[in-house]
Design a protein around this motif. Structure first.
Motif, short mmCIF file in Angstrom:
data_model
loop_
_atom_site.label_atom_id
_atom_site.label_comp_id
_atom_site.label_asym_id
_atom_site.label_seq_id
_atom_site.Cartn_x
_atom_site.Cartn_y
_atom_site.Cartn_z
N VAL A 271 0.86 -1.18 0.00
CA VAL A 271 0.00 0.00 0.00
C VAL A 271 0.90 1.23 0.00
O VAL A 271 1.54 1.55 1.00
CB VAL A 271 -0.93 0.01 1.23
CG1 VAL A 271 -1.74 1.30 1.26
CG2 VAL A 271 -1.87 -1.19 1.20
N ASP A 274 -3.07 4.39 -0.50
CA ASP A 274 -4.24 4.05 0.31
C ASP A 274 -4.66 2.63 -0.05
O ASP A 274 -4.03 1.96 -0.87
CB ASP A 274 -5.39 5.04 0.08
CG ASP A 274 -5.71 5.23 -1.40
OD1 ASP A 274 -6.03 4.22 -2.06
OD2 ASP A 274 -5.62 6.36 -1.89
N ASN A 275 -5.76 2.18 0.55
CA ASN A 275 -6.17 0.78 0.38
C ASN A 275 -6.58 0.43 -1.05
O ASN A 275 -6.61 -0.75 -1.41
CB ASN A 275 -7.32 0.44 1.33
CG ASN A 275 -6.85 0.26 2.75
OD1 ASN A 275 -5.65 0.25 3.02
ND2 ASN A 275 -7.78 0.13 3.68
N TYR A 301 -13.43 -1.13 2.77
CA TYR A 301 -12.03 -0.87 3.14
C TYR A 301 -11.43 0.39 2.53
O TYR A 301 -10.28 0.73 2.83
CB TYR A 301 -11.15 -2.08 2.77
CG TYR A 301 -11.65 -3.36 3.39
CD1 TYR A 301 -11.67 -3.50 4.77
CD2 TYR A 301 -12.12 -4.41 2.60
CE1 TYR A 301 -12.14 -4.68 5.36
CE2 TYR A 301 -12.58 -5.58 3.18
CZ TYR A 301 -12.60 -5.70 4.56
OH TYR A 301 -13.07 -6.85 5.14
N CYS A 302 -12.19 1.08 1.67
CA CYS A 302 -11.65 2.28 1.02
C CYS A 302 -12.55 3.49 1.26
O CYS A 302 -12.68 4.37 0.40
CB CYS A 302 -11.48 2.05 -0.48
SG CYS A 302 -10.51 0.58 -0.89
N SER A 308 -9.15 4.61 3.29
CA SER A 308 -8.63 3.50 4.08
C SER A 308 -9.49 3.36 5.33
O SER A 308 -9.46 4.23 6.21
CB SER A 308 -7.16 3.74 4.47
OG SER A 308 -6.34 3.80 3.32
N LEU A 311 -9.15 -0.97 8.99
CA LEU A 311 -7.79 -1.46 8.74
C LEU A 311 -7.49 -2.74 9.48
O LEU A 311 -6.86 -3.66 8.93
CB LEU A 311 -6.78 -0.38 9.12
CG LEU A 311 -6.87 0.94 8.34
CD1 LEU A 311 -5.81 1.91 8.81
CD2 LEU A 311 -6.73 0.68 6.85
N LEU A 314 -9.21 -5.61 7.77
CA LEU A 314 -8.60 -5.92 6.48
C LEU A 314 -7.27 -6.65 6.69
O LEU A 314 -6.97 -7.63 6.00
CB LEU A 314 -8.37 -4.64 5.68
CG LEU A 314 -7.64 -4.81 4.34
CD1 LEU A 314 -8.39 -5.76 3.42
CD2 LEU A 314 -7.43 -3.45 3.67
N ASN A 315 -6.48 -6.19 7.62
CA ASN A 315 -5.20 -6.85 7.92
C ASN A 315 -5.43 -8.30 8.31
O ASN A 315 -4.72 -9.21 7.84
CB ASN A 315 -4.49 -6.10 9.04
CG ASN A 315 -3.12 -6.68 9.33
OD1 ASN A 315 -2.34 -6.95 8.44
ND2 ASN A 315 -2.82 -6.88 10.60
#
Length: 563
Positions: A271, A274-275, A301-302, A308, A311, A314-315
């Motif tokens: 990244v 941004d995502n 996620y965006c 973003s 987070l 998403l991680n």
């Protein structure tokens, strides 16, 4: 989470469940009171998937029955997918339980990276730069025997990848060029070679037959060479170069990778902005649907001004699907204090270099045939000058590819220390990177200290450029653990002194040193001499006479076959 099937996330007030489209599920979804009235909203036509948000955990159990009934998973898989609904902790990396078959022993964390890639097959190696993603990728395709393999990398790294395959796996790789453009598949047919290397800019030349002149450029606009079906695996080095969903280059990579068994993306900075940078990288691996598809990914996620959101979630989902990342600080005990990498690149000044080389060879012939001791002594200084000219031409020919490396490092948010020998090279780099600070003979002591302090203490200062004489000793530059050399000094001790600007008290990471060598130039020979004779170099007094004597010997040895 079960990749490609059901995606479940628990929130304080509800569950979000995304699952593939199935016509029979229309009736089933209507049975859920909390979504029955919004049944049309629940179906996302773009993604061919359903997204529902039942308030009660009992409906999650209903979903389990449906998923099992329609063959999306079995009972055991479902239990594994829902076990950690309340927990976003990152899972442990798998262990490599089988022999790796490599010529060099990987570190333990590298074995875990290989094990992860063997398990998930299409994934992102996101380790911090300097942790050996190249070795892990080579280990993966070697153990999986996933050949033929295509490596897509920046132009400056093609030779390095070729050398690394030979070094780690004992396998010869072929760099694609105009000579083998139409016949590279013959190497596969005759079992001569099954690893092929190219750069991003050459994908169209080697793998695309035609690009239609459509008003809206899509994958359907591209007619690919059918030979791309021969590859079982693709390694994409610096995959963040494919972060845009709109460029031809990104779509070429996507088309080449379609349907491949192993797709390994290597990047320390997945990244950059941004995502949204992840979208195309996930598409290339055929993984975007594992995250609910394009619309769901963007919405989830965006979101927001920074594009973003969510987070932590998403991680967690990335780690459980197709991504791993380790930082140097986490594996420091396994790493050496200092490691060196030698990157051989083509120079852009080839014609000028060959002319200067021929001039030097003719001069060496005259030197060899000179009988008068006084004449030969006088000529030694000229040999030194002409060797310096070769070094200069090679250094100038590396600036373009070297600047790409600098961009990759500093654009990814890291600091970098760069050493050069000639002022012309320093000034050219300064033009390309005007925000860099300098330590050369042109600055007074106060200015030098200001540059050092800014590099050490200012997070926005990412690059410092030094020459060996002014910046090679005495300074502390522990704000970076990466040192890059565009050209060599005359002795190993000068190299080591320069490396130790970062490798000193206060350094919390292992130090990675990158030496850029011009292919078929004096660089390679000088490097070999400096490394093999470093114990001698460490004991040299450094007087001009000694160095000049060594340079003459080096020149005579280097061109012995042409004198």
């Amino acid at each position: 989470m079960i990749p490609g099937t059901i995606c479940i996330t628990k929130y304080p007030n509800c569950y979000t469940i995304s699952f593939p489209y199935h016509p029979m599920l229309v009736t089933c979804v209507k049975r859920i009171p909390s979504v029955a009235k919004d049944i049309k909203k629940a179906y996302l036509s773009d993604e061919k998937a359903w997204k529902i948000e039942p308030q009660d955990e009992s409906y999650v159990k209903i979903m389990a029955d449906w998923a099992i009934h329609y063959g999306y998973c079995n009972r055991k898989q479902w239990r594994e997918s829902t076990r950690n609904l309340n927990d976003y902790s990152i899972p442990e990396m798998p262990k490599l339980e089988i022999p790796h078959g490599l010529l060099l022993e990987p570190y333990d964390y590298q074995k875990e990276g290989i094990a992860y890639a063997l398990k998930y097959k299409r994934c992102i190696f996101g380790d911090q730069p300097g942790l050996g993603k190249t070795l892990q990728a080579i280990g993966t395709v070697t153990i999986a025997k996933s050949y033929p393999c295509l490596v897509i990398c920046p132009a400056a790294l093609k030779i390095n990848w070729q050398r690394e395959f030979k070094k780690f796996a004992g396998k010869q790789a072929l760099i694609l060029d105009d000579r083998n453009k139409g016949s590279w598949q013959r190497y596969i047919e005759t079992k001569c070679c099954d690893i092929f290397i190219t750069n991003y800019e050459s994908l169209k030349k080697y793998f695309v037959l035609r690009v239609k002149d459509d008003a809206r450029f899509t994958m359907k606009s591209i007619e690919f060479d059918p030979r791309i079906s021969l590859f079982r695996s693709v390694i994409i080095d610096e995959s963040h170069k494919c972060k845009s969903t709109k460029t031809q280059q990104s779509k070429f990579v996507e088309g080449i990778c379609k349907g491949k068994e192993y797709i390994l993306e290597l990047t320390g900075t997945p990244v950059v902005n941004d995502n949204t940078d992840l979208i195309q990288q996930l598409k290339i691996m055929g993984r975007l649907e594992d995250f609910g598809g394009y619309k769901f990914f963007v919405d989830r996620y965006c979101d927001g001004l920074r594009k973003s959101s969510n987070l932590r979630e998403l991680n967690w989902r990335l780690w459980n699907t197709c991504f791993f990342r380790r930082e140097k600080s986490k594996v420091l005990t396994q790493l050496p204090d200092k490691s060196r990498q030698y990157i051989e690149v083509d120079i852009s000044t080839r014609r000028e270099y060959e002319k200067a080389e021929n001039d030097l060879i003719q001069y060496l012939r005259d030197y060899k045939n000179a009988s008068d001791e006084k004449i030969t002594k006088a000529m030694r200084g000229e040999v030194m000058v002409r060797m310096g000219i070769l070094k200069s031409i090679s250094a100038r020919g590396k600036i373009k590819v070297f600047s790409e490396f600098i961009h990759d490092v500093i654009d990814g948010g890291e600091k970098l220390i760069v050493f050069a020998y000639l002022k012309d090279v320093v000034h050219e780099l300064k033009k390309l990177f005007p925000d860099a600070v300098l330590v050369t003979g042109d600055e007074n002591p106060t200015q030098k200290q200001i540059s050092v302090d800014r590099f050490q203490n200012d997070p926005s200062c990412k690059l410092i450029i030094l020459n060996y004489k002014s910046g090679g000793t005495g300074l502390t530059l522990t704000a970076s653990s990466r040192v890059a050399f565009i050209e060599f000094p005359w002795t190993f001790s000068d190299c080591e002194q320069a490396e130790d600007r970062a490798h000193r008290n206060g350094q919390k990471n292992n130090v990675n040193c990158y030496y850029y060598l011009g292919k078929d130039t004096i660089d390679r020979y000088m490097y070999d001499v400096i490394q093999t004779k470093k114990s001698i170099a460490n004991g040299v007094t450094g007087t001009d006479d000694v160095v000049k004597e060594n340079m003459v010997d080096m020149a005579m040895n280097l061109f012995s076959g042409r004198l």
